[in-house]
Design a protein around this motif. Sequence first.
Motif, PDB file in Angstrom:
ATOM      1  N   PHE A 147       7.805 -23.329 -14.092  1.00  0.00           N
ATOM      2  CA  PHE A 147       7.496 -23.273 -12.761  1.00  0.00           C
ATOM      3  C   PHE A 147       5.722 -23.233 -12.754  1.00  0.00           C
ATOM      4  N   ALA A 148       5.420 -21.989 -13.618  1.00  0.00           N
ATOM      5  CA  ALA A 148       3.898 -21.980 -13.628  1.00  0.00           C
ATOM      6  C   ALA A 148       3.150 -23.083 -14.177  1.00  0.00           C
ATOM      7  N   SER A 149       3.561 -23.802 -15.227  1.00  0.00           N
ATOM      8  CA  SER A 149       3.121 -24.965 -15.810  1.00  0.00           C
ATOM      9  C   SER A 149       2.771 -25.771 -14.724  1.00  0.00           C
ATOM     10  N   VAL A 150       3.850 -25.897 -13.639  1.00  0.00           N
ATOM     11  CA  VAL A 150       3.871 -27.155 -12.735  1.00  0.00           C
ATOM     12  C   VAL A 150       2.827 -26.644 -11.993  1.00  0.00           C
ATOM     13  N   VAL A 151       2.624 -25.516 -11.364  1.00  0.00           N
ATOM     14  CA  VAL A 151       1.742 -24.959 -10.378  1.00  0.00           C
ATOM     15  C   VAL A 151       0.430 -25.037 -11.140  1.00  0.00           C
ATOM     16  N   ASP A 152       0.111 -24.867 -12.316  1.00  0.00           N
ATOM     17  CA  ASP A 152      -1.176 -24.909 -12.973  1.00  0.00           C
ATOM     18  C   ASP A 152      -1.416 -26.519 -12.912  1.00  0.00           C
ATOM     19  N   ALA A 153      -0.704 -27.255 -12.948  1.00  0.00           N
ATOM     20  CA  ALA A 153      -1.101 -28.834 -13.163  1.00  0.00           C
ATOM     21  C   ALA A 153      -1.339 -29.320 -11.667  1.00  0.00           C
TER      22      ALA A 153
ATOM     23  N   GLU B  14      -4.618 -29.668  -6.057  1.00  0.00           N
ATOM     24  CA  GLU B  14      -3.988 -30.013  -4.824  1.00  0.00           C
ATOM     25  C   GLU B  14      -3.645 -28.741  -4.073  1.00  0.00           C
ATOM     26  N   LEU B  15      -3.045 -27.906  -4.597  1.00  0.00           N
ATOM     27  CA  LEU B  15      -2.769 -26.726  -3.522  1.00  0.00           C
ATOM     28  C   LEU B  15      -3.882 -26.024  -3.036  1.00  0.00           C
ATOM     29  N   ALA B  16      -5.059 -25.856  -3.707  1.00  0.00           N
ATOM     30  CA  ALA B  16      -6.420 -25.370  -3.115  1.00  0.00           C
ATOM     31  C   ALA B  16      -6.659 -26.369  -2.059  1.00  0.00           C
ATOM     32  N   ALA B  17      -6.640 -27.523  -2.169  1.00  0.00           N
ATOM     33  CA  ALA B  17      -7.027 -28.583  -1.054  1.00  0.00           C
ATOM     34  C   ALA B  17      -6.435 -28.383   0.053  1.00  0.00           C
ATOM     35  N   ILE B  18      -4.747 -28.256  -0.156  1.00  0.00           N
ATOM     36  CA  ILE B  18      -4.003 -27.960   1.180  1.00  0.00           C
ATOM     37  C   ILE B  18      -4.586 -26.511   1.727  1.00  0.00           C
ATOM     38  N   GLU B  19      -4.904 -25.561   1.094  1.00  0.00           N
ATOM     39  CA  GLU B  19      -5.278 -24.310   1.755  1.00  0.00           C
ATOM     40  C   GLU B  19      -6.504 -24.410   2.376  1.00  0.00           C
TER      41      GLU B  19
ATOM     42  N   LYS C  81       9.847 -17.713   4.493  1.00  0.00           N
ATOM     43  CA  LYS C  81       9.594 -18.163   5.738  1.00  0.00           C
ATOM     44  C   LYS C  81       7.939 -18.030   5.890  1.00  0.00           C
ATOM     45  N   PRO C  82       7.228 -19.066   5.947  1.00  0.00           N
ATOM     46  CA  PRO C  82       5.759 -18.876   5.722  1.00  0.00           C
ATOM     47  C   PRO C  82       5.423 -18.861   7.500  1.00  0.00           C
ATOM     48  N   ALA C  83       4.099 -18.144   7.453  1.00  0.00           N
ATOM     49  CA  ALA C  83       3.711 -18.089   9.079  1.00  0.00           C
ATOM     50  C   ALA C  83       3.480 -19.443   9.582  1.00  0.00           C
ATOM     51  N   GLU C  84       3.621 -19.452  10.846  1.00  0.00           N
ATOM     52  CA  GLU C  84       3.622 -20.630  11.598  1.00  0.00           C
ATOM     53  C   GLU C  84       2.337 -21.516  11.540  1.00  0.00           C
ATOM     54  N   TRP C  85       1.241 -20.736  11.460  1.00  0.00           N
ATOM     55  CA  TRP C  85       0.035 -21.512  11.530  1.00  0.00           C
ATOM     56  C   TRP C  85      -0.396 -22.073  10.016  1.00  0.00           C
ATOM     57  N   THR C  86       0.303 -21.562   8.923  1.00  0.00           N
ATOM     58  CA  THR C  86      -0.249 -21.855   7.542  1.00  0.00           C
ATOM     59  C   THR C  86       0.996 -22.064   6.630  1.00  0.00           C
ATOM     60  N   PRO C  87       1.924 -22.888   6.991  1.00  0.00           N
ATOM     61  CA  PRO C  87       3.037 -23.099   6.121  1.00  0.00           C
ATOM     62  C   PRO C  87       2.918 -24.256   4.750  1.00  0.00           C
ATOM     63  N   LEU C  88       1.845 -24.794   4.764  1.00  0.00           N
ATOM     64  CA  LEU C  88       1.617 -26.064   4.072  1.00  0.00           C
ATOM     65  C   LEU C  88       1.787 -25.717   2.371  1.00  0.00           C
ATOM     66  N   THR C  89       0.966 -24.813   2.004  1.00  0.00           N
ATOM     67  CA  THR C  89       1.135 -24.386   0.588  1.00  0.00           C
ATOM     68  C   THR C  89       2.440 -23.896   0.081  1.00  0.00           C
ATOM     69  N   THR C  90       2.937 -23.042   1.105  1.00  0.00           N
ATOM     70  CA  THR C  90       4.308 -22.600   0.529  1.00  0.00           C
ATOM     71  C   THR C  90       5.300 -23.849   0.831  1.00  0.00           C
ATOM     72  N   ILE C  91       5.418 -24.718   1.265  1.00  0.00           N
ATOM     73  CA  ILE C  91       6.266 -25.949   1.410  1.00  0.00           C
ATOM     74  C   ILE C  91       6.181 -26.786   0.198  1.00  0.00           C
ATOM     75  N   ARG C  92       4.694 -26.795  -0.228  1.00  0.00           N
ATOM     76  CA  ARG C  92       4.564 -27.607  -1.406  1.00  0.00           C
ATOM     77  C   ARG C  92       4.922 -26.762  -2.804  1.00  0.00           C
TER      78      ARG C  92
ATOM     79  N   GLU D  88       8.431 -27.708  -3.109  1.00  0.00           N
ATOM     80  CA  GLU D  88       8.758 -28.810  -3.819  1.00  0.00           C
ATOM     81  C   GLU D  88       8.485 -28.866  -5.352  1.00  0.00           C
ATOM     82  N   LEU D  89       7.356 -28.230  -5.760  1.00  0.00           N
ATOM     83  CA  LEU D  89       6.924 -27.988  -7.010  1.00  0.00           C
ATOM     84  C   LEU D  89       8.232 -27.108  -7.796  1.00  0.00           C
ATOM     85  N   ALA D  90       8.744 -26.092  -7.112  1.00  0.00           N
ATOM     86  CA  ALA D  90       9.848 -25.369  -7.963  1.00  0.00           C
ATOM     87  C   ALA D  90      10.915 -26.518  -8.415  1.00  0.00           C
ATOM     88  N   LEU D  91      11.396 -27.490  -7.567  1.00  0.00           N
ATOM     89  CA  LEU D  91      12.149 -28.322  -7.918  1.00  0.00           C
ATOM     90  C   LEU D  91      11.586 -29.373  -9.127  1.00  0.00           C
TER      91      LEU D  91
END
Length: 454
Positions: free
Chosen positions: A55-61, A65-70, A154-165, A168-171
């Motif tokens: 999971f860590a190495s997929v996040v690393d890759a 993308e995660l930064a751009a979403i945030e 449960k992410p906060a209503e205003w900022t769910p996008l990186t958590t949603i991603r 997906e990356l966990a799977l």
Amino acid sequence: MSTSTVINPATEQEIRTVEQVDEAGVDDAVARAIAAQRAWAARPPAEKAAALRAFASVVDAHVDELAAIEVANSGHPIGNAEWEAGHVRDVLNFYAASPERLSGQQIPVAGGLDITFNEPIGVVGVITPWNFPMTIASWGFAPALAAGNAVLIKPAEWTPLTTIRLGELALEAGLPEDLFQVLPGKGSVVGERFVSHPDVRKIVFTGSTEVGTRVMAEAAKQVKRVTLELGGKSANIVFEDCDLERAAATAPYGVFDNAGQDCCARSRILVQRSVYDRFMELLEPAVKGVVVGDPTSRDTEMGPLVSAAHRDSVASYVPDDAPVAFRGSAPSGPGYWFPPTVLTPQRNDRTVTEEIFGPVVTVLPFDDEADAIAMANDTNYGLSGSIWTDNLSRAVRVARAVESGNLSVNSHSSVRFNTPFGGFKQSGLGRELGPDAPLHFTETKNVFFAIGES
Ligand code: NAD
């Protein structure tokens, strides 16, 4: 199914809509998580470790993308957002070592053999705020998974996008289906159901002291385990014997990082009276030098506030007659901008006592060490703080006397994944991060084996 619209706070443009999970959706997720957790807990420790490293190495890759979403969702400057995504990877790698190290104890007793097991709690509900969506999520999910639990988040209503991603990356990394589920939705629906559902055995809540108090009261009805990371109003104490140039140059970054939307923000600067005027002379150019603007630009040090509603809340602390010493700059036009602002109010003003959670700092003089400690502790909060002095004995005395969970001497650092983090008083309950975090996601089971005579 209802949806919510996610807005880019730097442009006020819509990014996308997100489906909101309802109560039945939570119940369904919990049922699936229970089955996933049993299978996960039964896996050999080394396999769980390998899955977390994957999971860590997929996040690393996907750091870019995660930064751009945030950047788009939260308005964090790109450099900060990249650090945050890398931090999630580091947190996962750190806790990937835990499944093979949760060894329990063997305790000498009379008449037999006594050992303890660190059993997983079961299904853990993680509720996160909007200020550091992915880092705070990882502080909950990484040690919880490492200890053999399933996690609903449960992410906060205003900022769910990186958590949603991240879900997906966990799977993608091969984590079992249903073990780590992201459930976007309202606090009053998804968050409350996490707390009321009898099969969610622990809540990790990060957010306001007001909501955290309610979560704790509801959780008490089931003696549900809670970790609470709540608000702060931390002091930056500047003694006359410190490197004043460095204290003044760094003070803006101790409070205006993430536009002041930081539970560890040193939002009360306390300065020894003998150096107060000189400190203010040095602070002014430092505050005016903070680069506020487009978060996609690499030069930017501070982005916008997260939403229009939050900007209104921050602005209410700076009315026209506010005691403004000086201010930095902020762009005009679209975006929820607010300039770095330095106030010199009276000691009991609400800007000194309440968490503003924006780029507003108060500066107050103190007379001596005892006065500084009393002022620093004159708050219901106790999360972080800084002490500036070149006198080692004073640094130790003051660090021991300030009632706060995370202090730094001659720096403003609060968070490292390998050291414990959390608050005194109404800043929270329990600790996250550090070597012991997985233990907070276990129940200790003691088993005594009677040994007969030969
Ligand atoms: P908030 O309390 O409004 O919301 C936090 C989360 O709780 C959100 O996901 C929200 O949807 C959910 N929620 C709301 N009502 C709920 C309910 N009745 N039951 C269950 N969940 C519910 O906080 P916020 O405005 O998102 O975040 C800002 C606050 O978070 C600040 O006070 C800040 O200091 C604090 N914070 C603390 C830390 C820390 O580690 N101590 C870190 C970051 C933020």
